[in-house]
Motif scaffolding. Structure first.
Motif, PDB file in Angstrom:
ATOM      1  N   LYS A 206      12.380  -5.460 -30.908  1.00 45.12           N
ATOM      2  CA  LYS A 206      11.672  -6.206 -31.951  1.00 45.12           C
ATOM      3  C   LYS A 206      12.136  -5.776 -33.347  1.00 45.12           C
ATOM      4  O   LYS A 206      12.127  -6.594 -34.278  1.00 45.12           O
ATOM      5  CB  LYS A 206      10.165  -6.011 -31.806  1.00 45.12           C
ATOM      6  N   ASP A 207      12.550  -4.506 -33.493  1.00 45.09           N
ATOM      7  CA  ASP A 207      13.079  -4.071 -34.786  1.00 45.09           C
ATOM      8  C   ASP A 207      14.451  -4.679 -35.056  1.00 45.09           C
ATOM      9  O   ASP A 207      14.784  -5.012 -36.197  1.00 45.09           O
ATOM     10  CB  ASP A 207      13.178  -2.548 -34.827  1.00 45.09           C
TER      11      ASP A 207
ATOM     12  N   TRP B  37      17.812  -9.780 -37.265  1.00 45.02           N
ATOM     13  CA  TRP B  37      18.930 -10.400 -36.538  1.00 45.02           C
ATOM     14  C   TRP B  37      18.361 -11.238 -35.389  1.00 45.02           C
ATOM     15  O   TRP B  37      18.328 -10.806 -34.251  1.00 45.02           O
ATOM     16  CB  TRP B  37      19.857  -9.298 -36.005  1.00 45.02           C
ATOM     17  N   PRO B  38      17.895 -12.457 -35.680  1.00 46.38           N
ATOM     18  CA  PRO B  38      17.260 -13.277 -34.641  1.00 46.38           C
ATOM     19  C   PRO B  38      18.200 -13.651 -33.496  1.00 46.38           C
ATOM     20  O   PRO B  38      17.759 -13.809 -32.357  1.00 46.38           O
ATOM     21  CB  PRO B  38      16.796 -14.519 -35.408  1.00 46.38           C
TER      22      PRO B  38
ATOM     23  N   ARG C 299      14.725  -3.519 -19.686  1.00 43.37           N
ATOM     24  CA  ARG C 299      14.237  -4.887 -19.637  1.00 43.37           C
ATOM     25  C   ARG C 299      12.860  -4.940 -18.991  1.00 43.37           C
ATOM     26  O   ARG C 299      12.485  -4.055 -18.208  1.00 43.37           O
ATOM     27  CB  ARG C 299      15.213  -5.795 -18.881  1.00 43.37           C
ATOM     28  N   THR C 300      12.121  -5.996 -19.306  1.00 41.30           N
ATOM     29  CA  THR C 300      10.801  -6.193 -18.717  1.00 41.30           C
ATOM     30  C   THR C 300      10.950  -6.668 -17.276  1.00 41.30           C
ATOM     31  O   THR C 300      11.903  -7.377 -16.931  1.00 41.30           O
ATOM     32  CB  THR C 300      10.005  -7.220 -19.531  1.00 41.30           C
ATOM     33  N   LYS C 301      10.005  -6.278 -16.432  1.00 38.99           N
ATOM     34  CA  LYS C 301      10.065  -6.659 -15.021  1.00 38.99           C
ATOM     35  C   LYS C 301       9.675  -8.123 -14.809  1.00 38.99           C
ATOM     36  O   LYS C 301      10.119  -8.753 -13.856  1.00 38.99           O
ATOM     37  CB  LYS C 301       9.136  -5.763 -14.209  1.00 38.99           C
ATOM     38  N   LYS C 302       8.851  -8.647 -15.693  1.00 38.00           N
ATOM     39  CA  LYS C 302       8.335  -9.998 -15.482  1.00 38.00           C
ATOM     40  C   LYS C 302       9.389 -11.058 -15.737  1.00 38.00           C
ATOM     41  O   LYS C 302       9.655 -11.916 -14.873  1.00 38.00           O
ATOM     42  CB  LYS C 302       7.127 -10.224 -16.394  1.00 38.00           C
ATOM     43  N   ASP C 303      10.020 -11.034 -16.907  1.00 37.27           N
ATOM     44  CA  ASP C 303      10.982 -12.088 -17.264  1.00 37.27           C
ATOM     45  C   ASP C 303      12.359 -11.544 -17.626  1.00 37.27           C
ATOM     46  O   ASP C 303      13.193 -12.276 -18.161  1.00 37.27           O
ATOM     47  CB  ASP C 303      10.438 -12.918 -18.429  1.00 37.27           C
ATOM     48  N   ASN C 304      12.602 -10.231 -17.373  1.00 36.56           N
ATOM     49  CA  ASN C 304      13.917  -9.625 -17.578  1.00 36.56           C
ATOM     50  C   ASN C 304      14.395  -9.752 -19.019  1.00 36.56           C
ATOM     51  O   ASN C 304      15.581  -9.930 -19.300  1.00 36.56           O
ATOM     52  CB  ASN C 304      14.957 -10.263 -16.639  1.00 36.56           C
ATOM     53  N   GLN C 305      13.473  -9.627 -19.946  1.00 30.63           N
ATOM     54  CA  GLN C 305      13.826  -9.688 -21.365  1.00 30.63           C
ATOM     55  C   GLN C 305      14.090  -8.274 -21.894  1.00 30.63           C
ATOM     56  O   GLN C 305      13.421  -7.326 -21.499  1.00 30.63           O
ATOM     57  CB  GLN C 305      12.698 -10.333 -22.172  1.00 30.63           C
ATOM     58  N   PRO C 306      15.082  -8.108 -22.780  1.00 26.27           N
ATOM     59  CA  PRO C 306      15.360  -6.764 -23.318  1.00 26.27           C
ATOM     60  C   PRO C 306      14.182  -6.244 -24.125  1.00 26.27           C
ATOM     61  O   PRO C 306      13.553  -6.982 -24.893  1.00 26.27           O
ATOM     62  CB  PRO C 306      16.600  -6.987 -24.193  1.00 26.27           C
ATOM     63  N   LYS C 307      13.914  -4.953 -23.950  1.00 26.34           N
ATOM     64  CA  LYS C 307      12.773  -4.322 -24.615  1.00 26.34           C
ATOM     65  C   LYS C 307      13.218  -3.181 -25.524  1.00 26.34           C
ATOM     66  O   LYS C 307      12.805  -3.119 -26.673  1.00 26.34           O
ATOM     67  CB  LYS C 307      11.785  -3.816 -23.571  1.00 26.34           C
ATOM     68  N   ASN C 308      14.066  -2.277 -25.005  1.00 26.59           N
ATOM     69  CA  ASN C 308      14.563  -1.140 -25.783  1.00 26.59           C
ATOM     70  C   ASN C 308      16.049  -0.949 -25.480  1.00 26.59           C
ATOM     71  O   ASN C 308      16.528  -1.344 -24.405  1.00 26.59           O
ATOM     72  CB  ASN C 308      13.798   0.139 -25.459  1.00 26.59           C
ATOM     73  N   VAL C 309      16.765  -0.329 -26.396  1.00 27.01           N
ATOM     74  CA  VAL C 309      18.194  -0.067 -26.198  1.00 27.01           C
ATOM     75  C   VAL C 309      18.497   1.373 -26.573  1.00 27.01           C
ATOM     76  O   VAL C 309      17.814   1.980 -27.414  1.00 27.01           O
ATOM     77  CB  VAL C 309      19.077  -1.032 -27.021  1.00 27.01           C
ATOM     78  N   TRP C 310      19.538   1.921 -25.933  1.00 24.40           N
ATOM     79  CA  TRP C 310      20.085   3.245 -26.235  1.00 24.40           C
ATOM     80  C   TRP C 310      21.600   3.119 -26.323  1.00 24.40           C
ATOM     81  O   TRP C 310      22.181   2.154 -25.814  1.00 24.40           O
ATOM     82  CB  TRP C 310      19.749   4.263 -25.145  1.00 24.40           C
ATOM     83  N   LEU C 311      22.232   4.095 -26.901  1.00 22.83           N
ATOM     84  CA  LEU C 311      23.688   4.130 -26.963  1.00 22.83           C
ATOM     85  C   LEU C 311      24.242   4.604 -25.617  1.00 22.83           C
ATOM     86  O   LEU C 311      23.706   5.522 -24.998  1.00 22.83           O
ATOM     87  CB  LEU C 311      24.141   5.061 -28.077  1.00 22.83           C
TER      88      LEU C 311
END
Length: 284
Positions: free
Chosen positions: A164-165, A170-171, A190-202
């Protein structure tokens, strides 16, 4: 209708007297203006009343107008002048004092970045009307794959970066994040429900190794014993489970009870001659 009594020898009819009284009252209404507290009340013109109402309404909805201005700058993602913001919000007809107050309120917003204009001798606008306003994202400058990787590399810790940040400034982040994940340059939760990205790491592509699919099938096909049978099976192999305590003899021993410290007596004696009697009662 009977005539009125004569006054000064002149007869006057009722119709004449009523006409005179009406005319007199009408004359008073046309010559006198209603007073309020001894001061003539002046009705404002329609233009002045509309301007006062607009000014009062603008001040009441100041925060709403600023919210719309932030959304406008976020959608455009380019610097805008004060006049462009006023034109978009249809506030260009406000009084100059109200426009100046709106300008000061914009500069105080944490989500808006103000950049003053360079000084020029040929400047025609007043100083408070110059400069540009731009949307300030939570991650400033992160709007491409390169800038995202650069931001992740400069992070001082290994904490996650919320999607979200990234989306705030950057939409259109999703295609780039999916590609970086396939290249093993970032790790994506990613979320289990709809496989949407939630957090990222390097991530590091050099640490990625392809595992033979046949070995993967064998690995997941092998069943692990239950938690109850695990210590017994490890014991048969000459190994010790981490769940088993190192010393069974000390398992049932209880820690000695802690001795309570005697509380100091903070009694205050009003009469010194009673000290001996009080100490005697305390010893009992």
């Amino acid at each position: 209708m009977s005539p009125l009594k004569p006054t000064n020898g002149v007869k006057r009819s009722a119709s004449a007297s009523s006409t005179a009284s009406l005319s007199g009252k009408t004359g008073e209404q046309t010559t006198k203006r209603p007073k309020r507290d001894g001061i003539h009340s002046l009705t404002p013109t329609p233009a002045a009343a509309a301007a006062a109402a607009a000014s009062q309404d603008f001040g009441f909805h100041m925060s709403t107008h600023v919210t719309y201005a932030v959304d406008y700058l976020k959608a455009k993602r380019t610097p805008k002048t004060l006049q462009e913001i006023l034109d978009h919000l249809t506030l260009q007809h406000l009084a100059e004092k109200s426009q100046m107050g709106f300008m000061l309120y914009l500069k105080q917003q944490s989500r808006i970045l103000f950049k003053p204009a360079p000084k020029s001798k040929d400047q025609k606008l007043p100083a408070w009307r110059t400069g540009t306003y731009e949307f300030r994202a939570k991650l400033p400058g992160v709007n491409s794959k390169e800038t995202l990787l650069e931001y992740l590399q400069k992070k001082p810790d290994a904490s996650c970066t919320p999607i979200k940040d990234i989306k705030d400034g950057w939409p259109e982040f999703e295609p780039a994040v999916d590609q970086l994940e396939r290249e093993h340059r970032i790790l994506v939760q990613r979320t289990k429900k709809d496989n949407q990205p939630k957090n990222v790491w390097l991530d590091d592509p050099s640490l990625h190794h392809v595992v033979d699919p046949q070995f993967q099938g064998m690995w997941f096909h092998e069943k692990l014993p239950s938690t109850d049978d695990m210590p017994r099976l490890l014991n048969q192999l000459g190994q010790k489970a981490t769940s088993v305590p190192t010393n069974n003899a000390n398992r049932n021993l209880k820690a000695p009870p802690k001795k309570k410290k005697a509380r100091a007596s903070n009694k205050r004696l009003e009469n010194e001659h009673m000290r001996g009697i009080m100490e005697m009662f305390e010893k009992r």
